[in-house]
Motif scaffolding. Structure first.
Motif, PDB file in Angstrom:
ATOM      1  N   SER A 285      45.510  10.302  45.669  1.00 43.19           N
ATOM      2  CA  SER A 285      45.730  11.749  45.500  1.00 43.19           C
ATOM      3  C   SER A 285      44.920  12.573  46.502  1.00 43.19           C
ATOM      4  O   SER A 285      45.311  13.706  46.830  1.00 43.19           O
ATOM      5  CB  SER A 285      45.360  12.169  44.065  1.00 43.19           C
ATOM      6  N   ALA A 286      43.813  12.025  47.009  1.00 46.16           N
ATOM      7  CA  ALA A 286      42.855  12.815  47.808  1.00 46.16           C
ATOM      8  C   ALA A 286      43.492  13.602  48.962  1.00 46.16           C
ATOM      9  O   ALA A 286      43.262  14.815  49.076  1.00 46.16           O
ATOM     10  CB  ALA A 286      41.734  11.913  48.310  1.00 46.16           C
ATOM     11  N   PRO A 287      44.316  12.968  49.836  1.00 56.11           N
ATOM     12  CA  PRO A 287      44.832  13.758  50.965  1.00 56.11           C
ATOM     13  C   PRO A 287      45.797  14.865  50.546  1.00 56.11           C
ATOM     14  O   PRO A 287      45.904  15.888  51.230  1.00 56.11           O
ATOM     15  CB  PRO A 287      45.534  12.714  51.844  1.00 56.11           C
ATOM     16  N   TYR A 288      46.494  14.678  49.415  1.00 60.14           N
ATOM     17  CA  TYR A 288      47.411  15.725  48.921  1.00 60.14           C
ATOM     18  C   TYR A 288      46.596  16.873  48.313  1.00 60.14           C
ATOM     19  O   TYR A 288      46.934  18.049  48.486  1.00 60.14           O
ATOM     20  CB  TYR A 288      48.397  15.145  47.901  1.00 60.14           C
ATOM     21  N   LEU A 289      45.517  16.528  47.614  1.00 62.97           N
ATOM     22  CA  LEU A 289      44.638  17.567  47.062  1.00 62.97           C
ATOM     23  C   LEU A 289      44.046  18.399  48.192  1.00 62.97           C
ATOM     24  O   LEU A 289      44.043  19.631  48.145  1.00 62.97           O
ATOM     25  CB  LEU A 289      43.504  16.908  46.247  1.00 62.97           C
ATOM     26  N   LYS A 290      43.601  17.702  49.228  1.00 58.69           N
ATOM     27  CA  LYS A 290      42.965  18.383  50.363  1.00 58.69           C
ATOM     28  C   LYS A 290      43.944  19.336  51.049  1.00 58.69           C
ATOM     29  O   LYS A 290      43.577  20.427  51.495  1.00 58.69           O
ATOM     30  CB  LYS A 290      42.475  17.316  51.351  1.00 58.69           C
ATOM     31  N   ALA A 291      45.226  18.933  51.099  1.00 58.57           N
ATOM     32  CA  ALA A 291      46.240  19.739  51.779  1.00 58.57           C
ATOM     33  C   ALA A 291      46.859  20.798  50.854  1.00 58.57           C
ATOM     34  O   ALA A 291      47.766  21.527  51.263  1.00 58.57           O
ATOM     35  CB  ALA A 291      47.338  18.819  52.310  1.00 58.57           C
TER      36      ALA A 291
END
Ligand SMILES: [Zn+2]
Length: 327
Positions: free
Chosen positions: A199-205
């Motif tokens: 989930s991390a890169p989607y949260l960041k974006a």
């Protein structure tokens, strides 16, 4: 037929037969086996929506991952002895083209769930004529890595760079909580770690979104709470022109044992009683409506209906046709 014609016919037949026995034959080499398979997608229509099942892979469930009363499990072990393929399973994601958007329901395992056998969803997507960049939304049924692993590479890149990902709030708050993860049993730790990394890169974006039971998501989609397998396990019912399809996530992991014994649960269920209760509630309703169901772990393409039988239910899969229109 005159005698004359009949005589000529008999003579011609004799010549033909003789030729087939002693005539010259070209020498032909044995055809080699080819090993490859048809591309891993299956297309169907639900009203105006086009649904494409995307093959992610095949695997075998371990008998020890099923849990039930001893007498029931003895029966499953016996059935497995008779049929070693009893616990064969698939992983599948589903792409819905609503005419306005491309919506992916579950994304397969990517590289996050065992090695090799799973993770073919993007290749199936390309075979089906789409690219990951075209996907607008991903609705996930839950945050186990065989359903969300395909979203993110191991080095933290978004596989669907333009997609907004949607997950039920209780699901999000459970798997992405460092406090709950810290207290979780050791063998479930990898699920927490994977959910957080994926989930991390989607949260960041800013492309990771949570929703409540009554929040509208996509036109023609109803959120169906199916909690039990996981705290926010969610089904999605898509409707168009009076036709419906229910994406039911992990309501079933192993169709042969669990359709005849709804009380068989899996070690991955967070709430076993609730997971079994959902099956007991859904099976009669879906069978009586002959509802179209899509399940990631049903035999590929994972689309079919339930039929009531004397000792439970059986899966009536769609059959392969060149063009299949839901009626
Ligand atoms: Zn699963």
């Amino acid at each position: 037929m005159s005698k004359r014609i009949s005589k000529d016919f008999a003579a011609a037949l004799l010549v033909a037969l003789a030729g087939s026995v002693v005539g010259p034959h070209p020498v032909r080499a044995a055809a080699p086996p080819l090993h490859d398979q048809v591309p891993g997608f299956y297309r169907t229509k639900v009203g105006d929506f086009e649904v494409t099942a995307l093959f992610d892979g095949a695997a075998q469930f371990d008998l020890n991952w099923l849990t039930a009363k001893k007498v029931t499990m003895d029966g499953v072990a016996k059935a497995l002895h008779k049929n070693p393929h009893l616990l064969d399973t698939n992983d599948t994601g589903f792409l819905v083209n609503t005419g306005k958007e491309l919506v992916l329901v579950d994304a397969g395992a990517g590289t996050w769930f065992g090695g090799g056998a799973l993770g073919h969803l993007v290749s199936s997507l390309h075979s089906a004529g789409y690219s990951p960049e075209q996907v607008d939304r991903v609705l996930v049924t839950h945050l186990h890595s065989d359903h969300i692993g395909g979203l993110t590479t191991q080095d933290g890149k978004r596989v669907f760079p333009n997609a907004d990902v949607f997950v039920a709030k209780p699901e999000n708050d459970f798997w992405l909580s460092p406090e709950i993860a810290a207290k979780a049993p050791k063998d479930t730790q990898p699920f927490f770690q994977a959910a957080q990394a994926i989930s991390a890169p989607y949260l960041k974006a800013g492309k990771w979104h949570t929703f409540g039971d009554t929040d509208p998501l996509v036109d023609g989609v109803r959120v169906v709470s199916l909690h039990g397998h996981t705290p926010g396990h969610t089904g999605y019912e898509f409707s168009s022109q009076g036709h419906k399809i229910l994406f039911w996530g992990d309501t079933i992991h192993e169709q042969l044992p669990q359709l005849s014994h709804a009380d068989i649960t899996v070690v991955f269920d967070i709430d076993h009683a609730a997971a079994a209760a959902i099956r007991k509630q859904l099976f009669p309703a879906l069978a009586s409506e002959a509802a179209v169901i899509a399940g990631p772990h049903m035999p590929f393409p994972g689309i079919g209906r339930l039929r009531k039988e004397a000792n439970g239910y059986v899966w009536a899969p769609v059959i392969f046709t060149e063009q299949w229109v839901e009626k």
